[in-house]
Motif scaffolding. Structure first.
Motif, PDB file in Angstrom:
ATOM      1  N   ILE A 157      37.582  41.788  44.162  1.00  0.00           N
ATOM      2  CA  ILE A 157      38.857  42.412  44.506  1.00  0.00           C
ATOM      3  C   ILE A 157      38.624  43.885  44.806  1.00  0.00           C
ATOM      4  O   ILE A 157      37.937  44.589  44.073  1.00  0.00           O
ATOM      5  CB  ILE A 157      39.857  42.254  43.350  1.00  0.00           C
ATOM      6  CG1 ILE A 157      40.056  40.773  43.038  1.00  0.00           C
ATOM      7  CG2 ILE A 157      41.185  42.918  43.682  1.00  0.00           C
ATOM      8  CD1 ILE A 157      40.896  40.530  41.799  1.00  0.00           C
ATOM      9  N   ARG A 158      39.202  44.344  45.890  1.00  0.00           N
ATOM     10  CA  ARG A 158      39.074  45.759  46.234  1.00  0.00           C
ATOM     11  C   ARG A 158      39.858  46.619  45.242  1.00  0.00           C
ATOM     12  O   ARG A 158      40.913  46.223  44.747  1.00  0.00           O
ATOM     13  CB  ARG A 158      39.582  46.026  47.655  1.00  0.00           C
ATOM     14  CG  ARG A 158      38.626  45.566  48.744  1.00  0.00           C
ATOM     15  CD  ARG A 158      39.079  46.046  50.106  1.00  0.00           C
ATOM     16  NE  ARG A 158      38.195  45.576  51.160  1.00  0.00           N
ATOM     17  CZ  ARG A 158      37.116  46.223  51.576  1.00  0.00           C
ATOM     18  NH1 ARG A 158      36.790  47.369  51.021  1.00  0.00           N
ATOM     19  NH2 ARG A 158      36.374  45.724  52.543  1.00  0.00           N
ATOM     20  N   PHE A 159      39.328  47.780  44.988  1.00  0.00           N
ATOM     21  CA  PHE A 159      39.979  48.731  44.090  1.00  0.00           C
ATOM     22  C   PHE A 159      41.255  49.252  44.741  1.00  0.00           C
ATOM     23  O   PHE A 159      41.295  49.513  45.943  1.00  0.00           O
ATOM     24  CB  PHE A 159      39.022  49.889  43.789  1.00  0.00           C
ATOM     25  CG  PHE A 159      39.562  50.902  42.832  1.00  0.00           C
ATOM     26  CD1 PHE A 159      39.625  50.620  41.484  1.00  0.00           C
ATOM     27  CD2 PHE A 159      40.000  52.135  43.291  1.00  0.00           C
ATOM     28  CE1 PHE A 159      40.116  51.565  40.593  1.00  0.00           C
ATOM     29  CE2 PHE A 159      40.489  53.081  42.419  1.00  0.00           C
ATOM     30  CZ  PHE A 159      40.552  52.796  41.054  1.00  0.00           C
ATOM     31  N   LYS A 160      42.300  49.413  43.927  1.00  0.00           N
ATOM     32  CA  LYS A 160      43.584  49.905  44.418  1.00  0.00           C
ATOM     33  C   LYS A 160      43.897  51.247  43.767  1.00  0.00           C
ATOM     34  O   LYS A 160      43.748  51.396  42.547  1.00  0.00           O
ATOM     35  CB  LYS A 160      44.697  48.907  44.113  1.00  0.00           C
ATOM     36  CG  LYS A 160      44.525  47.557  44.798  1.00  0.00           C
ATOM     37  CD  LYS A 160      45.664  46.623  44.431  1.00  0.00           C
ATOM     38  CE  LYS A 160      45.487  45.265  45.097  1.00  0.00           C
ATOM     39  NZ  LYS A 160      46.560  44.323  44.718  1.00  0.00           N
ATOM     40  N   PRO A 161      44.343  52.224  44.552  1.00  0.00           N
ATOM     41  CA  PRO A 161      44.713  53.518  43.949  1.00  0.00           C
ATOM     42  C   PRO A 161      45.799  53.398  42.894  1.00  0.00           C
ATOM     43  O   PRO A 161      45.905  54.254  42.013  1.00  0.00           O
ATOM     44  CB  PRO A 161      45.193  54.337  45.157  1.00  0.00           C
ATOM     45  CG  PRO A 161      44.511  53.717  46.337  1.00  0.00           C
ATOM     46  CD  PRO A 161      44.413  52.254  46.017  1.00  0.00           C
TER      47      PRO A 161
END
Length: 888
Positions: free
Chosen positions: A559-563
């Motif tokens: 999963i891509r990192f989310k701000p």
């Protein structure tokens, strides 16, 4: 449209060197071979005798040479041709019209050394579309070619010769049937792959060991199969994909053909489908069709019928395991039936050009998931659309060919078209995709910065902060990727690359049409591709191995990192954040912070002073908010990367070395956040007409010297910038907080300014508070404003400012707080007042049981019961009492 060259004029010029006074016209493209050479036919006419003949030649564009191959002796409708790699044999197909207005196809084989004699008819004439194609086979003594006849079969012919110079006759040919009864086929000369579509019966179901035959199970499914031809080995089936082809009629006996030779496709006009591939492993199946959402009228499909229908296409991006659908609503039938879309891979994008309507750039490359698709206007004007029949060619990414007039068209104009679209009244998603295109795919930050500057003239637009956020995320990713070790490239798939959502449905309104785009996941795509270990040549390095590798990696991506993960943490930590209560040795950027010294080094390097900002990059507090945000970003990002890489290793039972680079990737990304935040601040300030070469002042002096209108513009732009940075939990440049707060104070009225402060938009540091407090006089209104400001400050910061305010109210407030701390049990060493009143000892010694005592004496005696004498600042309390009497 930008035409860079015309192949017809080059053919005429090259022919003029070895013909007398004959005219050259009716140039026609017959095909393109694997080495990018073109096969052309042209009609050579003698004006004196009115005799005409059709000729075939091979043209090399890079060398600008023409090799004459064959002359028919008369004018013939030759539609397609192919030449073997040794240039000793020629295959060609002619199309003849019969008296009953039907057409028949004939295929021939010709020995180039025969001086225009002995062209052998390969197979009997047929009304079905027929094409021929040489294979890149070895050795030359057993050459191979394909014969494709629509709805009949695909044949492979072997040419047996004792030597390469031996002439070929019909007795030298042996054939085998590769495919029976197909209704669509396409040849890929670069990859030597033959794609064909056929009806495949569905598997029958079984219940309790008994065969169940239902109507659904008896139906057949259109299936796309890919046959890979190898130079030294037999061909193999590498691809099998079931297709959804609505309204397809494969049993039509009155098929009409549009003879497509680039790419070489065998099909009738009822199925417009093309497979677009790239050698890096991209495979796209593009299907264009028309459908009518309402009941058709009586004159439906009449030549001049204007019944509205939907123009649609779907792209199955096999390497991305997704299907992209696009529908253009309400196009008149008499226009839609003549529109032929172009599908062309260009870099990381699939360009879909729909004449007279729009151009789509589908972001389906291997760099990341298919997020940011662009919709622009058409490449050419409507006046030129009737002269358009575009086709992709085997050459550089930037060229296509117009088969109508043999113009080569440069597609690099798409960048200019994207800029024009950004500046038009297009949707926010389109603008975000265009920014993403320039920053991530073209690495052209300069153009992206210019677009941001241009849009800064509309700061009140709802799109503006979103564009700033996209710029921050995209540039941070691009900057980090440049400095990351190659061994850590896998980690980039876990970092944020855009603010857009995956699979977002879009509705884009053009001048006359509404365009709808949607996206869905294609499940089990790897099951449709032959695995490398089952190949005839295991793990052969070709497009199919790269496709398999990419599909294998696709399921391993985390999963891509989310701000928002950082934002949630900051909402909690910033509530109790007190920078004045921290010493320098406890902050992440401390040069003596032990293990944190590496992080401190990068942070100090990132803080290099720049003259392009209108403020000094200095924070007055000991531990700045910037450092706090950076440390939270670094911690959360490191934990996310470590968790995702570890889960991937456990899931697939592999040893993943990428977790060794987690800290390096996280540190570089956080460093990029700070750099890009500063860069965007420079762009916004420049858009607000701040020029460091002309504006000598900086900081608070600059704000005081700015005109009212210019100050307002600067504040509004920096306000949108602040909103974007805060929404992403990015760090702000040092010094921005105080500059922004004072700019707001000088721009708006006091009550509105206080609303910004209460809602934590403005942070009142000590430096800006000193200036604001000094600007207010000691009138009742001025004192009330000072007290309102002090009341919203953190306790330690308010105490520092109160100690420096020489006013009775300051002494009274400090005395009250001191008394409150003692009575509540919070005691400590007293802060001695500047004037020690000797009456304090008198008040303490005057307590006698039978005498009257003053309220101050009683209160002081009460404090001595709660704390020792050394913890009480008697001078402060007595001074406050006396000042309170005078102040009242």
């Amino acid at each position: 449209m930008v035409s860079v060259d015309n192949l017809a004029s080059k053919l005429v010029l090259l022919n003029s060197t070895h013909i007398n006074n004959d005219d050259i016209n009716e140039c026609r493209l017959l095909g393109q071979e694997r080495d990018e050479s073109y096969l052309f036919s042209w009609v050579q006419s003698n004006p004196s005798t009115n005799a005409s003949k059709t000729c075939i030649g091979e043209y090399n564009y890079e060398e600008n040479t023409l090799n004459f191959i064959y002359s028919f002796g008369e004018k013939i409708d030759c539609i397609q041709a192919s030449v073997n790699p040794e240039r000793t044999l020629l295959l060609y197909v002619i199309k003849e019209k019969r008296d009953d207005n039907d057409f028949v196809y004939k295929s021939y084989l010709y020995n180039i050394s025969d001086n225009y004699q002995n062209a052998y008819l390969i197979k009997e004439e047929t009304k079905r579309q027929t094409y021929v194609q040489f294979l890149n086979s070895k050795p030359p003594s057993t050459e191979k070619f394909l014969l494709l006849i629509h709805q009949e079969g695909i044949y492979q012919y072997l040419i047996k010769r004792n030597s390469p110079n031996e002439n070929v006759t019909l007795s030298s040919l042996t054939s085998e049937v590769l495919v029976k009864n197909f209704f669509w086929a396409q040849w890929d000369p670069l990859e030597q792959t033959l794609y064909h579509i056929h009806n495949k019966s569905r598997n029958r179901g079984f219940v309790d060991g008994e065969e169940r035959t239902t109507e659904a199970n008896n139906k057949s499914t259109p299936t796309l199969t890919g046959l890979q031809f190898n130079d030294d080995h037999p061909h193999e089936s590498v691809l099998n994909i079931p297709l959804n082809l609505p309204h397809l009629n494969t049993s039509d006996t009155s098929a009409t053909y549009e003879d497509d030779v680039i790419p070489l496709r065998v099909h009738d006009s009822s199925l417009d489908l093309i497979v677009v591939t790239s050698s890096n492993g991209c495979v796209c199946i593009c299907h264009h069709y028309l459908y009518q959402p309402i009941q058709p009228s009586e004159n439906y499909k009449d030549e001049n019928d204007t019944t509205p229908i939907n123009f649609a296409y779907s792209v199955t991006a096999l390497h991305q395991s997704c299907v992209i659908h696009c529908v253009v609503n309400d196009i008149p039938w008499n226009r839609a039936k003549n529109i032929r879309p172009l599908f062309k891979l260009r870099g990381d994008y699939l360009v879909v050009f729909i004449p007279e309507i729009c151009t789509h750039l589908l972001d389906i490359g291997l760099m990341h998931e298919p997020y940011c698709h662009i919709t622009t206007g058409p490449l050419i004007s409507d006046k030129e659309s009737n002269l358009l029949y575009l086709a992709p060619i085997i050459s550089t990414d930037d060229y296509i060919i117009n088969l109508t007039n043999l113009d080569l068209i440069d597609m690099s104009v798409l960048e200019t078209l994207a800029v024009e679209t950004f500046k038009s009244n297009t949707t926010l998603e389109n603008k975000l995709s265009i920014l993403h295109h320039f920053i991530i795919h073209l690495e052209d930050t300069q153009t992206a910065s210019e677009l941001i500057s241009w849009h800064s003239s509309k700061p009140f637009s709802m799109d503006y902060p979103e564009l700033l956020k996209e710029f921050l995320v995209a540039t941070s990713f691009a900057s980090m990727q440049k400095n990351l070790p190659s061994e850590a490239n896998k980690i980039t798939t876990l970092l944020p690359i855009t603010t857009q959502r995956l699979g977002l449905d879009l509705e884009i309104k053009s001048d006359n049409y509404v365009i709808n785009m949607s996206q869905e996941v294609l499940w089990n795509a790897s099951m449709m591709v032959l695995s490398p270990q089952l190949r005839i040549v295991p793990y052969k390095t070709d497009i199919w191995l790269k496709l398999w590798d990419h599909l294998s990696k696709f399921c391993k991506i985390g999963i891509r990192f989310k701000p928002s993960q950082v934002l949630d943490k900051l909402r909690i930590s910033l509530e109790c954040y007190q920078p004045e209560a921290l010493s320098r040795c406890t902050t992440p950027s401390s040069p003596t912070g032990g293990a944190a010294s590496t992080f401190a080094d990068f942070l100090n390097n990132a803080r290099s002073q720049t003259d392009s900002l209108p403020f000094y990059e200095i924070d007055s507090c000991t531990a700045s908010r910037q450092e706090h945000i950076i440390s939270v970003n670094l911690r959360e990002l490191s934990m996310h990367l470590l968790k995702q890489t570890s889960n991937s290793s456990k899931k697939f039972r592999q040893t993943d070395q990428s977790n060794m680079h987690v800290h390096a990737a996280a540190t570089r990304y956080v460093s990029s956040q700070l750099d890009q935040s500063r860069q965007l601040c420079e762009i916004v300030c420049k858009a607000a007409t701040y020029d460091p070469e002309e504006d000598d002042d900086k900081g608070f002096i600059l704000i005081n010297n700015l005109g009212e209108e210019r100050r307002y513009v600067l504040f509004k732009l920096l306000e949108k910038y602040y909103m974007a940075v805060e929404a992403l939990a990015f760090p702000l440049p040092q010094g921005f907080t105080s500059f922004f707060a004072y700019l707001g104070y000088r721009t708006m009225d006091f009550d509105m300014f206080m609303q910004y402060v209460v809602n934590h938009v403005f942070e009142l540091q000590v430096d800006v508070m000193k200036i604001i407090l000094a600007e207010h006089d000691e009138s009742k209104d001025g004192i009330n404003k000072k007290l309102r400001l002090l009341s919203v400050l953190p306790r330690q910061r308010a105490k520092r400012l109160l100690n420096q305010w020489s006013h009775p109210i300051s002494v009274i407030l400090r005395a009250r707080e001191h008394s409150q701390n003692i009575l509540s049990g919070i005691t400590g060493l007293p802060t001695r007042s500047k004037t020690q009143n000797p009456s304090c000892s008198k008040g303490l010694g005057s307590y006698h049981g039978g005498k009257n005592v003053s309220p101050l004496d009683t209160f002081l005696d009460l404090l001595t019961a709660k704390a020792s004498l050394t913890e009480i600042d008697f001078g402060l309390l007595i001074e406050a009492s006396e000042l309170a009497n005078d102040f009242d």
